[in-house]
Design a protein around this motif. Structure first.
Motif, PDB file in Angstrom:
ATOM      1  N   GLN A 110      58.853   1.469  16.365  1.00 28.02           N
ATOM      2  CA  GLN A 110      58.204   0.804  15.227  1.00 28.02           C
ATOM      3  C   GLN A 110      57.699  -0.597  15.581  1.00 28.02           C
ATOM      4  O   GLN A 110      56.718  -1.087  15.008  1.00 28.02           O
ATOM      5  N   TRP A 113      54.382  -0.123  17.199  1.00 28.71           N
ATOM      6  CA  TRP A 113      53.459   0.347  16.161  1.00 28.71           C
ATOM      7  C   TRP A 113      53.034  -0.814  15.252  1.00 28.71           C
ATOM      8  O   TRP A 113      51.858  -0.915  14.876  1.00 28.71           O
ATOM      9  N   PHE A 125      52.272   5.687  10.715  1.00 28.02           N
ATOM     10  CA  PHE A 125      53.497   5.786  11.536  1.00 28.02           C
ATOM     11  C   PHE A 125      53.808   7.246  11.870  1.00 28.02           C
ATOM     12  O   PHE A 125      54.193   7.582  12.989  1.00 28.02           O
ATOM     13  N   GLN A 435      63.957   4.486   9.827  1.00 25.93           N
ATOM     14  CA  GLN A 435      62.636   3.853   9.958  1.00 25.93           C
ATOM     15  C   GLN A 435      61.616   4.594   9.108  1.00 25.93           C
ATOM     16  O   GLN A 435      60.815   3.996   8.408  1.00 25.93           O
ATOM     17  N   GLN A 436      61.644   5.919   9.213  1.00 25.31           N
ATOM     18  CA  GLN A 436      60.638   6.719   8.494  1.00 25.31           C
ATOM     19  C   GLN A 436      60.692   6.453   6.998  1.00 25.31           C
ATOM     20  O   GLN A 436      59.667   6.261   6.351  1.00 25.31           O
ATOM     21  N   LEU A 439      59.840   2.600   6.011  1.00 23.48           N
ATOM     22  CA  LEU A 439      58.387   2.355   6.054  1.00 23.48           C
ATOM     23  C   LEU A 439      57.680   3.170   4.976  1.00 23.48           C
ATOM     24  O   LEU A 439      56.774   2.676   4.304  1.00 23.48           O
ATOM     25  N   TYR A 448      58.006  -8.258  14.690  1.00 19.17           N
ATOM     26  CA  TYR A 448      58.400  -7.266  15.692  1.00 19.17           C
ATOM     27  C   TYR A 448      59.014  -7.975  16.891  1.00 19.17           C
ATOM     28  O   TYR A 448      58.929  -9.209  17.013  1.00 19.17           O
TER      29      TYR A 448
END
Ligand code: FAD
Length: 493
Positions: A110, A113, A125, A435-436, A439, A448
């Motif tokens: 991530q 990204w 993503f 994370q999925q 986000l 980041y």
């Protein structure tokens, strides 16, 4: 010295009871005498038809043939869950079972990204996750080396039947009857026997309580206690109905957020499972039932059924000589399809800690410690979906958005918001999923990892471009889900 545990009695024959019977008879049948008692008159909860990938490994351990299983249970493949309107009305994302992109030694994908996104060269993503892309393209195939992570949807009552045949084949005995009393030993308060309506007594050395929310042994007889989590997970009711299929089955579950509720759609080969999960303090039963019926794609195959539940957990999953498995051990939301996983975990944990002779408090405590940790982490992950939302359109969503959450979850959210990092604690179940979902729900980290800046723009573009094209190549190799399923079933023996 007491004699080793020999006679195991399983009370209840829903998904939990038959999964327990299947594992015990198949894996330890030579050492054990396994009896399951169930009552056709009482029946099962009749829902619980979406799973996560760990079930594939449970089946492999037991030697269950996938084609035979899919054929017997009208099963389909599942690559994730599509969350619709959860972040906000009209905003959707898909939580897929796979890993997104490629991590490096210092940080997760991530971070790369996020910089690429700032530069305007990154896709969504999910474009970097094979399972997500496959699900959206309605594709599925088995790939070598478990290259595609998947789970199943199945018909719950057919699954119990399938496991019953399997368990009986491996030596388990089924008894039909209604348990009218749980008889305790006067000296230590352990369970001695289950008394049936017929007057018959089923004696055992160890008892597995799979009586669902009735929790006849673990609660009614042993008074273990229940810890409610309804202040964090306020939904306490569901109305469920099955409908005829009107389209080929997609390889994902749908979870559609409504005003004070959410609706599931689980596509099987022969029908679709539907339900609306709601909080009765925000929505009446009648309105929930109407809302569900207004949002069905096919004709109803029966009348809608109302199910009440309380989110939370039994204070001890293993108490004296009784283990709670399934709904008797507690219940989280069905949102991430984790209950069947927890059933399997309790069974496997019990087999790993199986008492060689007398039951030792050390193994009981260790069992309960592991089970508590696991359930708390899954609880946090489920609360995340409610908490991290931009929805403010109803009282229900305002409550969820502003409610206090467990410290463990608050720390994870803060960490992600401030640094973009997600750390896995112990062997908690969900990893990439955090994370999925964060986000997907609109939680964008503020920064980041600085290491990412050591890449030139060209290097970063190449790095994420390669991942994307490798996902594209793999997706192109997959077949349409329905076509592949038909091919698999045609080979079913
Ligand atoms: P039950 O199915 O209720 O079985 C209880 C058994 O005990 C029955 O056989 C009954 O006859 C027997 N029994 C009870 N009393 C007696 C008695 N006195 N004498 C004899 N027998 C008795 N899980 C998932 O993993 N994925 C999902 O998508 C999912 N969706 C869900 C949706 C909802 C709305 C709910 C409420 C749950 C959902 N779950 C899901 C959870 C899942 O349904 C359960 O974990 C699973 O079905 C196991 O249930 P069980 O076997 O513990 O209980």
């Amino acid at each position: 010295m007491q004699k080793p545990l020999k006679k195991i009695v399983i009370a209840g024959g829903g998904t939990a009871g038959w999964m327990a019977a299947a594992a015990l008879s198949r894996l330890m049948g030579k050492e054990l005498d396994v009896t399951l008692v169930e009552s056709e008159q009482i029946g099962t909860v009749g829902v619980g038809e979406a799973t996560i990938p760990t079930l594939v490994f449970f089946h492999r351990l037991l030697g269950i043939d996938e084609k035979a299983f899919l054929s017997a249970t009208q099963g389909t493949y599942k690559l994730g869950i599509r969350f619709e309107n959860w972040r906000d009305l009209g905003k959707d994302y898909l939580h897929a079972f796979g890993v997104t992109g490629k991590d490096c030694w210092a940080c997760g994908f991530q971070h790369f990204w996020m910089r690429a996104r700032d530069m305007g060269i990154a896709g969504d993503f999910g474009d970097y996750c094979l399972e997500r892309r496959a699900a959206e393209s309605e594709k599925f195939s088995h790939l070598p080396n478990n290259g595609l992570n998947y789970a199943y949807h199945f018909d719950a009552s057919l699954y119990a039947k399938f496991l019953r045949n399997f368990s009986e084949h491996h030596g388990a005995t089924r008894v039909e009857g209604k348990i009218s009393q749980v008889l305790l030993r006067p000296d230590d308060g352990h369970v001695r026997a289950l008394k049936l309506d017929s007057g018959r007594e089923l004696e055992g050395d160890f008892f597995i309580d799979c009586t669902g929310m009735r929790a006849l042994l673990i609660e009614k007889a042993l008074h273990t206690g229940y810890e409610s989590w309804s202040h964090w997970l306020p939904c306490d009711s569901a109305v469920a109905v099955q409908t005829a299929s009107v389209a080929p089955p997609v390889p994902y579950t749908r979870s559609i957020a409504r005003e004070s509720a959410w609706q599931w759609r689980i596509p099987l080969q022969h029908r679709v499972g539907n339900g609306l999960v709601y909080a009765s303090s925000y929505q009446s039963d009648d309105s929930a039932s109407e809302q569900l019926q207004e949002n069905l794609a096919g004709n109803m195959l029966a009348d809608p059924r109302l199910i009440r539940f309380q989110t939370g957990r039994r204070r001890k999953q293993w108490n004296k000589n009784c283990l709670a498995v399934g709904l008797s051990s507690g219940f989280l939301e069905p949102l991430e399809s984790t209950s069947i996983h927890l059933i399997q975990q309790n069974i496997m944990r019990f087999l790993r800690l199986f008492p060689a002779r007398e039951i030792s408090p050390v193994e009981v405590d260790e069992f309960n410690r592991q089970a508590d940790f696991e359930m708390e982490r899954i609880r946090d992950f489920i609360i995340l979906h409610y908490k991290v939302t931009e929805r403010e359109d109803t009282e229900f969503w305002r409550y969820c958005r502003h409610m206090p959450v467990p410290d463990t979850l608050a720390t994870k959210i803060d960490m992600f918001r401030e640094t973009g990092h997600v750390y896995r604690e112990g062997n908690e179940l969900f990893v990439d999923s955090w994370q999925q979902v964060m986000l997907g729900q609109g939680l964008m980290p503020k920064r980041y990892h600085p290491l990412v800046d050591s890449m030139s723009e060209k290097e970063l573009e190449e790095f994420i471009g390669q991942i994307k094209s490798s996902v594209d190549t793999s997706v192109a190799r997959l077949k349409n889900h329905e076509v592949y399923l038909r091919e698999i079933l045609a080979g079913a023996g």
